[in-house]
Design a protein around this motif. Structure first.
Motif, PDB file in Angstrom:
ATOM      1  N   GLU A   1     -13.783   6.039 -17.785  1.00  0.00           N
ATOM      2  CA  GLU A   1     -14.648   5.268 -16.891  1.00  0.00           C
ATOM      3  C   GLU A   1     -14.022   5.189 -15.501  1.00  0.00           C
ATOM      4  O   GLU A   1     -14.728   5.240 -14.489  1.00  0.00           O
ATOM      5  CB  GLU A   1     -14.919   3.883 -17.465  1.00  0.00           C
ATOM      6  CG  GLU A   1     -15.891   3.963 -18.634  1.00  0.00           C
ATOM      7  CD  GLU A   1     -16.222   2.622 -19.259  1.00  0.00           C
ATOM      8  OE1 GLU A   1     -17.332   2.478 -19.787  1.00  0.00           O
ATOM      9  OE2 GLU A   1     -15.356   1.725 -19.217  1.00  0.00           O
TER      10      GLU A   1
ATOM     11  N   GLY B   1     -12.442   9.581 -25.084  1.00  0.00           N
ATOM     12  CA  GLY B   1     -13.020   8.577 -24.197  1.00  0.00           C
ATOM     13  C   GLY B   1     -14.470   8.868 -23.841  1.00  0.00           C
ATOM     14  O   GLY B   1     -15.334   7.995 -23.939  1.00  0.00           O
TER      15      GLY B   1
ATOM     16  N   GLU C   1     -21.788   4.846 -26.547  1.00  0.00           N
ATOM     17  CA  GLU C   1     -22.126   3.449 -26.230  1.00  0.00           C
ATOM     18  C   GLU C   1     -23.258   3.383 -25.217  1.00  0.00           C
ATOM     19  O   GLU C   1     -24.201   2.602 -25.380  1.00  0.00           O
ATOM     20  CB  GLU C   1     -20.906   2.710 -25.678  1.00  0.00           C
ATOM     21  CG  GLU C   1     -19.884   2.379 -26.751  1.00  0.00           C
ATOM     22  CD  GLU C   1     -18.750   1.514 -26.220  1.00  0.00           C
ATOM     23  OE1 GLU C   1     -18.908   0.900 -25.142  1.00  0.00           O
ATOM     24  OE2 GLU C   1     -17.701   1.456 -26.884  1.00  0.00           O
TER      25      GLU C   1
ATOM     26  N   ILE D   1      -9.319   4.076 -28.945  1.00  0.00           N
ATOM     27  CA  ILE D   1     -10.652   4.493 -28.497  1.00  0.00           C
ATOM     28  C   ILE D   1     -11.037   3.736 -27.229  1.00  0.00           C
ATOM     29  O   ILE D   1     -11.510   4.323 -26.245  1.00  0.00           O
ATOM     30  CB  ILE D   1     -11.687   4.251 -29.624  1.00  0.00           C
ATOM     31  CG1 ILE D   1     -11.413   5.153 -30.826  1.00  0.00           C
ATOM     32  CG2 ILE D   1     -13.108   4.464 -29.095  1.00  0.00           C
ATOM     33  CD1 ILE D   1     -12.248   4.831 -32.066  1.00  0.00           C
TER      34      ILE D   1
ATOM     35  N   GLN E   1     -16.837   8.274 -26.871  1.00  0.00           N
ATOM     36  CA  GLN E   1     -17.133   6.861 -27.143  1.00  0.00           C
ATOM     37  C   GLN E   1     -17.995   6.271 -26.025  1.00  0.00           C
ATOM     38  O   GLN E   1     -18.965   5.545 -26.287  1.00  0.00           O
ATOM     39  CB  GLN E   1     -15.827   6.071 -27.280  1.00  0.00           C
ATOM     40  CG  GLN E   1     -15.996   4.577 -27.519  1.00  0.00           C
ATOM     41  CD  GLN E   1     -16.619   4.254 -28.865  1.00  0.00           C
ATOM     42  OE1 GLN E   1     -16.622   5.085 -29.774  1.00  0.00           O
ATOM     43  NE2 GLN E   1     -17.158   3.049 -28.998  1.00  0.00           N
ATOM     44  N   ALA E   2     -17.663   6.592 -24.769  1.00  0.00           N
ATOM     45  CA  ALA E   2     -18.403   6.023 -23.645  1.00  0.00           C
ATOM     46  C   ALA E   2     -19.875   6.416 -23.713  1.00  0.00           C
ATOM     47  O   ALA E   2     -20.766   5.566 -23.629  1.00  0.00           O
ATOM     48  CB  ALA E   2     -17.781   6.486 -22.320  1.00  0.00           C
TER      49      ALA E   2
ATOM     50  N   ALA F   1     -23.529   4.185 -30.615  1.00  0.00           N
ATOM     51  CA  ALA F   1     -22.120   4.186 -31.048  1.00  0.00           C
ATOM     52  C   ALA F   1     -21.930   3.640 -32.458  1.00  0.00           C
ATOM     53  O   ALA F   1     -20.937   3.946 -33.113  1.00  0.00           O
ATOM     54  CB  ALA F   1     -21.256   3.413 -30.052  1.00  0.00           C
TER      55      ALA F   1
ATOM     56  N   MET G   1     -21.373   9.355 -16.031  1.00  0.00           N
ATOM     57  CA  MET G   1     -20.667   9.847 -17.219  1.00  0.00           C
ATOM     58  C   MET G   1     -21.150  11.248 -17.593  1.00  0.00           C
ATOM     59  O   MET G   1     -20.360  12.108 -17.982  1.00  0.00           O
ATOM     60  CB  MET G   1     -20.853   8.875 -18.386  1.00  0.00           C
ATOM     61  CG  MET G   1     -19.921   9.089 -19.578  1.00  0.00           C
ATOM     62  SD  MET G   1     -18.136   9.178 -19.209  1.00  0.00           S
ATOM     63  CE  MET G   1     -17.799   7.491 -18.705  1.00  0.00           C
TER      64      MET G   1
ATOM     65  N   CYS H   1      -9.039   4.965 -24.220  1.00  0.00           N
ATOM     66  CA  CYS H   1      -9.495   6.283 -23.752  1.00  0.00           C
ATOM     67  C   CYS H   1     -10.811   6.130 -23.007  1.00  0.00           C
ATOM     68  O   CYS H   1     -11.053   6.798 -21.999  1.00  0.00           O
ATOM     69  CB  CYS H   1      -9.644   7.243 -24.923  1.00  0.00           C
ATOM     70  SG  CYS H   1      -8.068   7.696 -25.676  1.00  0.00           S
ATOM     71  N   LYS H   2     -11.670   5.274 -23.523  1.00  0.00           N
ATOM     72  CA  LYS H   2     -12.949   5.050 -22.855  1.00  0.00           C
ATOM     73  C   LYS H   2     -12.704   4.473 -21.449  1.00  0.00           C
ATOM     74  O   LYS H   2     -13.305   4.919 -20.477  1.00  0.00           O
ATOM     75  CB  LYS H   2     -13.799   4.079 -23.682  1.00  0.00           C
ATOM     76  CG  LYS H   2     -15.169   3.846 -23.093  1.00  0.00           C
ATOM     77  CD  LYS H   2     -15.914   2.766 -23.847  1.00  0.00           C
ATOM     78  CE  LYS H   2     -17.083   2.268 -23.013  1.00  0.00           C
ATOM     79  NZ  LYS H   2     -17.262   0.828 -23.073  1.00  0.00           N
ATOM     80  N   ARG H   3     -11.805   3.502 -21.363  1.00  0.00           N
ATOM     81  CA  ARG H   3     -11.534   2.895 -20.056  1.00  0.00           C
ATOM     82  C   ARG H   3     -10.995   3.954 -19.090  1.00  0.00           C
ATOM     83  O   ARG H   3     -11.368   3.995 -17.916  1.00  0.00           O
ATOM     84  CB  ARG H   3     -10.541   1.748 -20.196  1.00  0.00           C
ATOM     85  CG  ARG H   3     -10.405   0.921 -18.938  1.00  0.00           C
ATOM     86  CD  ARG H   3      -9.714  -0.395 -19.211  1.00  0.00           C
ATOM     87  NE  ARG H   3      -8.412  -0.154 -19.837  1.00  0.00           N
ATOM     88  CZ  ARG H   3      -8.044  -0.646 -21.012  1.00  0.00           C
ATOM     89  NH1 ARG H   3      -8.843  -1.405 -21.715  1.00  0.00           N
ATOM     90  NH2 ARG H   3      -6.850  -0.372 -21.508  1.00  0.00           N
TER      91      ARG H   3
END
Lengths: 477, 477, 477, 477
Positions: free
Chosen positions: B470, D306, D313, B462, D309-310, D318, D424, B465-467
Motif C-alpha cells: 500500500e 501483499g 480485500e 500478511i 491480500q490487498a 478476502a 493497486m 506485506c499488505k501495508r
C-alpha cells in the motif's frame, strides 16, 4: 530409580490392562505374538539410552534430581535443546527402520503443552501438579502417550451440542468429589497406547463456555479401572510369501480407548473447566507434535529415497533422464522437509516461558510431507515397474521345479542378483502398499511410454504449429 | 457352436494346464478356492451375453458365419463400432464392480493388431492365417489374452545383445521345421492368463535385423506342453476382519508364463523374422489396448468418486468448502478421462484398413488416469480421515463386551449408522490400500488443519506485506 | 440485404457512438490509428465469408429467408451444427493469428441463450421478439457483442441490497412506459463493444424477487443516446524496438459501458422482471460462451506449441530430454483442450429445445485451459532462456557500429540466422509478456541447472539412503 | 578513502564507458533520463551505509585496514556471517521496493568464488592478486558486477569445438605478453553492468584441455578500451496512463558486453589456462549467487503476498474460502523460501577455507521460487479479477466527463476508495505483467466459476456413483 532398561519397560506392561486385538482380549501385551512386536519397537527408546553411541543424545543429567534422565523429559531451554530433541527423534527412527519408538516423545509434547498452558493460566496448582508429574516421569522413565483425538460424533457440532446423538463423543467430567473426577468418553487413533504406561488425556479442540465439562486434561495409568482399548490390526511378521529377514519387524498399532466413568485423582488433573485454555493446550500440543512428526518422517523419507534409487539401479534404469528427474524430486522432497524442520527449531518462539518450534514453519513442514507423499509413492512405483506387483513370491522361488527359471528370468542388470531384486520388491511392497496404484500406473504401459508416444505422434502437429508461428514472425523459409 | 455359456467356459479350463499359485501346483483353476474367484470374474463376459439387457451390446450377428458372436471378435468398421466396443467394456466393468472381465478384450486388441500388421506387410499367408484364427475364435467364443511383455533382462540392451546374461529374456525361435516353430522365453504381467483358453504371443518392442529370431508372433492354447505359469498372490475373499458381503468378490491375477521350447504350428504363426513389423504390431496393440485400459478405468473412477462422496457425507463434511473442492477434482478426473476416451474413438484413424482410436488422444487419456490416480487416492484418504486405518474391525464389532460401545462411539452424523460407516471404510481399504499413506496424511492432524494454522499464524506477516505494497502504491491510510 | 462486406461493416461504425480511448474521445473508431486495428481484427469475420475457401464454413443458406447468412446466426439443430460452429471459430481465430474476430460469435451465444430462456419461460411475446431480432441480425449481418458482467460493487451483496453504496452497480430498470424502458448501470470487460453494431445486454447472475428490476435483458444499438464507452489500452502496433512485420497486427479492446438512463423499446426487451429466469439466461450464455472460449483458445494454444518448438530448435536444445518433456506437456495441454471441446459438442444436451454443448465437459475444458495456461507460459519462457528478455532490440541491430557484432554474437545453432532468433523472441514477448517471470526463471541459472546441481550434490545422501534400505532388505554386500 | 557516498558513486560513472540504449549511445549513464533510474536503484546500497538504522547491517569494521567497509567485501567466517549478509540483501531489497541494489553483492559472490578457487588451486600468485583486489575494492567501495554467461553459440558444443560458427562465443585469450592478456568474446544478461565500476569476468561452464584459452577469469574497469555494452529496454517511469506516484521507480537493466581484444594486466588475472579450475570457479559463484537470488526474492515474494491480500480485500473476497486457500498457498511459497534460504546459511559447508551456503538447500530454495512463481502470479491475477486488465486508466479518470462515473462504478467494498483500487491494479500490472494471462484466466468466467459449475452439474453423476458403491459395500437403503 532413574532410567529403565528395555526389559524393565516390557515387564511393566503386564499390569492387568484391558486390550483387545482382532476380536480377542490380550492377556499380556509383551507376550502376545503380534503386539509384542510393537512393544519391541517402543523398547528401542530404552535400548538407545543403554547404547554408548546414542547416550549423549538420549540422556541428559538432571541437575535437580542429580541423576540421568531421558532427554525427552528435559524441559527445553532454547533452540539448541529443540534441535537436539529433534536429532534424537531422527536417530531413534533410523534405528527403528522408519518407525519412531514413541515411548516418550508424544508424551513429552503433551507434558510441555500442559506446562505452557498452566504457565499461561498462571494457575499455581496446575503448575505444581505438572511439575510433580514431570518429576515422577523423569524418575520412573515411564512410557507415556498422548490421547488427544475424541471420536467427535457429528464434527460440525460442538461437544455439548444437544443435537449430538449423545453427550459422550468427547471426554468429559461426569462427576467430581474431593478426591478427584469421574470421566467418560472415547479417544481414537492413539498410537502406542496399548503398550504405554500412562496416557496424557487432553482436549482435541477449542471449547466454549457450554463445553466447560469437556475442557479437561489429566494423566492416568493405562491399567486404571474402566479403561478398555481396541487395537487396529497390523502386520507383525514377514509373511511366508516374502523372503525371510532376520532384522526385527518394526510396527505400531493405534487404539480406540474407551473411558467408562474412570476415576482421576486431583493431583493428575491439569485442566478442569477452564474452557478457553483448551485451545491453548491443543494448539501447543499440535505444534510440538507436528514438529515430532516432521522429525520421524525424515528417516521414512530417507527410506523412500533409498528404495527409489536401489530399484532404479537394479532395474537398470537409474541413468535414464526421466528416472533421474524422479530421484531429484524425491531428494527435493526429503531435503525440503529436513530444512524446514530444522529452521523451525532455530526460528523458535516462546510460549508460556517455554521455547517451541516456529508455528508457521512447522506447519508448512508437516503439510509439505503429507501433501507431497503420494507423489513420492507414485515415483517409486513408477521406477519399480509392474514387477513390484507381479513378481513371483518366495514360496514360488523355493519350489524346485521353478527355482532355476525364476533365477534365470527375473534377473535384470548384470551384477544384480535375482534374489536382491526380489528382496527389494518385498521391502517396497511393505512400505508403499497398494497393488492397485502400481497396476494403474503400469497397466497398458508406463506413463513414460505414453509420453514418448504422445510426443512421437504429435510431431506433425508440432511442425505445423511451428510453421504457423514462423509465418507470424515473418521468418523467411 | 457359437457363443459359450459361463459354465462351458469354466469347464473348458480343466485342461491339464500347468499353473502355480503361492508355491503350489493348481489342479483345476476353476475349482481352486482362490483362483476360481478370478475365473468367476472372467465369466462375467459370458454372463453378459446371456443377459437380455446386455445382449445388444455384447453380441453381434456375423453375416459370414450366419450366427451370433461376441462383439469383441467383430472387426470394427468405423468410429461407431469403436465406440460400441468401448461402451461394452465400460458396461462389463461396471458389472464386474470395477474389474474388467478380460475374456475377450485384450485378445481382440491383439487380434486386430495382428490383422493390421499382416495387411500392412501385405503378407497373404499371414492374412489368411489370422482370418482363419479370427473365425475359430468367433465360432468357439474362446477366452484369449495377449502375452506381450517379456522379462527383458537388461532393459538398456536389445534382445540379441551378447551382453545380455543369456539370450532367452525375450521370446524367440530356437528351432523350426516344416510343421512349425520351437519357441523359448518368458512373458510377465499377463493378466488372466491362468484362466484363458489361448494366448496371443507378440513382441513387446521394436526389433532390428540382429533380433530377427525375436520378431515372432503366434497364438497358442494355454495347456500346450512346455508352458508353465506362476500367478501373483491376490485377495480372493473378504477377510474375517471385514463385514461380510454377499456380493461376489471380483479380482484378477497376473502370470509369469515360461515357454520351455514350446511347439507352435505354422497355421498359428503370424510373424516370424520380419523384424521391422515387430514395431507395427506392438504399436497397434498398445494403441488399442490403451483404449481398452481407458474404458475399464471409467467404472474404477466412478467407484472412486462414489466412495469419496459417500464417506464425506457419512463423516458429515461433504459440504465443507475444501471437501467440495476435492470432490470437484475427482469429477474433473473422471469426466476428462471419459471425454478423452470417447473423443479418441470419434477422431479415429485407419491403419492397415482397420479403424483404430486416435493415437494422441488415447495416449493422453491413458496418461491422464495413470498420472492423476495418486492424487485421487490422496483426496479419498483425506476425506475418509484416520478412521480409515484405525477403525475397529468386524471381529471387534461382534464381541459382546465391545459391540454397544463401538456402536455408540463410532457413529457420526445423525442418519448414518455405525455399520454403514464401517462398511464403507472396509470398501475404501479394499480399493485404496496403503495404511501408510493415510497415516502420513492424517498423523498429527489433517493437511487442511495445517493449512488453517498456516493462514492463522501468518496473519501478521500478511498484514505487514499488505501495508508494504500500500505504501508502494501510495495508497493513503 | 444479406451478408455484409468487410468495408460495409467498417463504414457502419461511423455512427456517432461515444467512445473514449486513453483519455480522449474517438471520433470514428474505424479511422482511429489504434482502434482501427481492432476494427480490422473484427472485420476478419466478414472477410472469411467473402473468401471461397471458408465460405462453406462461414455461410449457410437460410431456407426461410431464401438467402445466405452467417453461420453464427443459424440456430443449431444438432451436435453436428455445434461442431461446425466450433470449427468456424477455430478457423477464424487461426486466420486472426490467435485472435477471434468476435463480430458474431458472442452475440450468437447471447441470442441462443435468450431463445432458450424465452422457450423455457414459454413467453410467446419474448419468443416472437427474439425471433424477429434473429431475423434482423441475419438480414443485416450485424456485429453484435454480449454485455454481461456488471461492475457489481460489493460482490458479497445482491444488486438490490441497501448496503450497496448505490443501486446502480447492476443494470436495472429505472422507468418504463408504453414505448419501452429506461435503464441505468454499467457493464465491464465488454470485448469488441467499441466496434460492434449492437449489444446484447443480459444479467450476470441469478436474481431474487427483491432484484426484479435488475432482471432485465435487451438488445440495443451501440450509438444509442446515453451510452458511453471507455476502452482499455492495448498495443496496436509493432514497436520500433521490434523487427518490422508486414503481417497485420491483431488485437481487441474491452469496454466499460455506461448506461445513463438509456431508452429501450419493448420490441428489443427479452426479459423484464422475471427474476428466476435471470439464472437460466446467464447459465446458458455462460455455457455457450465457454464453448466459444475453448474454440478460440485452440489456435492460441497451437501458437504456444509453435513458439515453444521453434525457439527450442533455434536455441539448439529441442532434443534435450527436459525440453522434450516440456514440449510433450504443451502437446497434452493443447490436445486435451481440443478433445474435451469436441466431446462437449458431440455429447450435447438440449435446453429449451436448442442443442447446447455438454455443460460438464465444457466447463472442464474451459477450466483446463485457464488453470494450465501459466504452466505453458513457464515452459515457453524456460525454453526461450534469458535472451527473451535481454536480447538487443531491432534499433540496436540496425546501428552500423553494432550490427556485425550482434549478428556474430547472437547467432546460435548453425542454420538458424540471428535475425530469425531475434524475430522469434519478439513474437514470444508479444505473446507471453512479463519480463519478471522470465527473470525469475532464469536469474542465477535455469530451473534445470538447479535440478542437475541438486542431483549431483545429493549423490552421497542418495547412496547412503540406498545402503540403508539394502540393510533393511537384508541384501548382502 | 573508504565508504563512498551515493553521490560519489554516481559521479564515478561519467568515465567514458561505451553504452548503447534503445539504439543510441549514452553519454553519461548517471545523467540519462532512463538509465539514471537504474543508477539510483544501485545507489540504494550506498545510501544504506549512510543511514544510521542500517549501518550495523551494511558496514563492518575491517581490522586490517582500520576502517569501515561494506559488509559485502568482508570475507565471511561462519554461518552467522552468511546470515548477516543474507539479512543485508533482504533489507536492501525491501528498501529497493523489491529490487536488489546490486552494487556489491554479485561482485562479492564472484570475489569469494575466485578466492575459493585460488585457495583450492593453492596458487600463491592468484591468492595474492585476489587479496590485493579485495583490498582495493574495500578501500574504494567500488560497484562491481560479475560477467558470467557467455553468448555460447551452439550450446551443445564446447567453446573450442571447430563446429562452432566461430571461436569467439566464449570469452578467451587471443594474445598475451609480459604485461597481460588480450581477451575477446561477449557476455550476456549482465545486470547492472552499465552502471557498475568494474566487472568480474569468469567462465560460465566447465572446460576441457582443448578449452584452455577459455579458462580465464579477471577483473576490469567498465570503461576499459574495447568494451562496449548494449542494454535491454526497461520501464523507467510510471506512464501517463497510471496514477502518479512520488515514490522513486526502481529498476535495473542487463547488458550484452562485447570485448574487442581488450587488454587485462596480469595483476587482475585470476585464472588463465587452468581448465579444471573453471568448474570450481563457476560452481562456487553459482552457489553463492543463488543464495543471493534467494535473498532478494524474499521481499519480491512479500510484495506478491501483499498485493494478493490487498486486492482480495479491496474486491471484497478476502474471506471467501477459495481466496483464503490462494493466500495460504502464497504464504507457504514465501515462508518455504525464507526457511530454506536461512537453513542454507546455517547448514553451511566450507570450500577452500571459506564458508558457503549449503549447496543442496540453496539450489532447492532457488528452484522452489523459480518453479513456483507462475503459480503465485496466477493466484494474484485470479484474485485481482478481469479489472486488472480492463480498468479505466488514470487519463480516463481525470477527464471531467468521465471522472464521476468512474468513481461511482469502479468502487467496490464500502471503505475502499475507487482510487485505492485503481492504484493497486496499477501496481499489480507493473509487477505481474501479462495481459494475456489475466484474460485467459477470467475470459468467459473465473476458474472458480467453472469449478462451481462442474460440481453443480455433476451432482447427478456423483449421486449415482455414490449409490453404486453403497451397493458394493452392501449398505442397506
Amino acid at each position: 530409580m532413574g532410567l529403565k532398561t528395555a526389559q524393565q519397560y516390557k515387564d511393566s506392561l503386564n499390569d492387568g490392562r484391558v486390550v483387545y486385538y482382532r476380536g480377542q482380549r490380550v492377556e499380556n501385551v509383551a507376550a502376545h505374538p503380534d503386539v509384542s512386536v510393537c512393544v519391541d519397537t517402543m523398547a528401542v527408546d530404552y535400548e538407545m539410552a543403554e547404547r554408548p553411541e546414542y547416550r549423549d543424545l538420549a540422556v541428559v543429567h538432571d541437575a535437580e534430581l542429580g541423576e540421568e534422565i531421558s532427554r525427552y523429559y528435559h524441559l527445553p531451554k532454547d533452540g539448541d535443546d529443540l534441535l537436539k530433541q529433534f536429532d534424537l527423534i531422527v536417530a531413534a527412527t533410523r534405528l527403528g527402520d522408519g518407525f519412531i519408538p514413541l515411548a516418550h516423545d508424544i508424551g513429552a509434547d503433551a507434558l510441555n503443552a500442559v506446562s505452557i498452558t498452566a504457565n499461561t493460566l498462571g494457575n499455581t496448582d496446575y503448575i505444581a501438579r505438572i511439575e510433580a508429574y514431570r518429576k515422577y516421569l523423569k524418575q520412573n522413565d515411564l512410557a507415556v502417550v498422548a490421547a488427544v483425538t475424541d471420536v467427535k460424533g457429528d464434527r460440525m457440532l460442538r461437544p455439548s451440542d444437544p443435537k449430538q446423538s449423545h453427550g459422550d463423543y468427547y471426554i468429559h467430567v461426569v462427576d467430581r468429589n474431593d478426591k478427584g473426577l469421574l470421566v467418560r468418553g472415547a479417544k481414537i487413533h492413539i498410537t502406542g497406547a496399548a503398550y504405554a504406561n500412562e496416557f496424557f488425556v487432553i482436549p482435541c479442540r477449542a471449547m466454549t463456555e457450554a463445553d466447560a465439562d469437556y475442557a479437561v486434561a489429566f494423566a492416568i495409568p493405562a491399567n486404571t479401572k474402566g479403561i478398555r482399548q481396541v487395537c487396529r490390526p497390523f502386520h507383525a511378521h514377514i509373511t511366508p510369501l516374502e523372503f525371510p529377514n532376520r532384522r526385527p519387524v518394526r510396527v505400531h498399532t493405534d487404539s480406540l480407548i474407551i473411558f467408562d466413568d474412570v476415576f482421576v485423582p486431583w493431583e493428575r488433573v491439569f485442566l478442569c473447566g477452564e474452557c478457553k485454555a483448551a485451545a491453548t493446550l491443543v494448539y501447543n500440543f499440535a505444534l510440538m507434535h507436528r514438529r515430532t512428526g516432521c522429525a520421524y518422517r525424515i528417516p521414512m523419507s530417507e527410506q523412500l529415497l533409498g528404495v527409489a534409487q536401489a530399484i532404479a539401479e537394479y532395474n537398470g534404469v537409474a541413468d535414464a533422464p526421466h528416472a533421474r528427474e524422479k530421484i531429484t524430486d524425491i531428494v527435493i522432497y526429503l531435503e525440503t522437509l529436513r530444512s524446514l524442520s530444522r529452521a523451525a527449531c532455530l526460528d523458535h518462539v516462546t510460549y508460556g516461558g517455554i521455547p517451541v518450534p516456529n508455528p508457521v514453519t512447522t506447519n508448512i513442514a508437516k503439510y509439505h510431507f503429507a501433501h507431497g507423499y503420494h507423489d513420492v509413492v507414485r515415483a517409486i512405483q513408477d521406477l519399480a515397474g509392474g514387477l513390484l506387483v507381479t513378481a513371483p513370491t518366495f514360496k514360488d522361488y523355493q519350489l524346485p521345479e521353478l527355482h532355476a527359471d525364476i533365477e534365470k528370468y527375473l534377473s535384470a542388470r548384470t551384477g544384480v542378483s535375482t534374489e536382491q531384486r526380489l528382496r527389494m520388491f518385498d521391502l517396497i511392497r511393505r512400505i508403499t502398499g497398494a497393488d492397485r496404484e502400481t497396476i494403474v500406473l503400469h497397466g497398458e504401459g508406463s506413463p513414460q511410454a505414453e509420453r514418448i508416444t504422445i510426443y512421437a505422434e504429435a510431431r506433425k502437429t508440432i511442425a505445423e504449429c511451428k510453421r504457423m508461428v514462423e509465418e507470424q514472425a515473418e521468418i523467411p523459409r
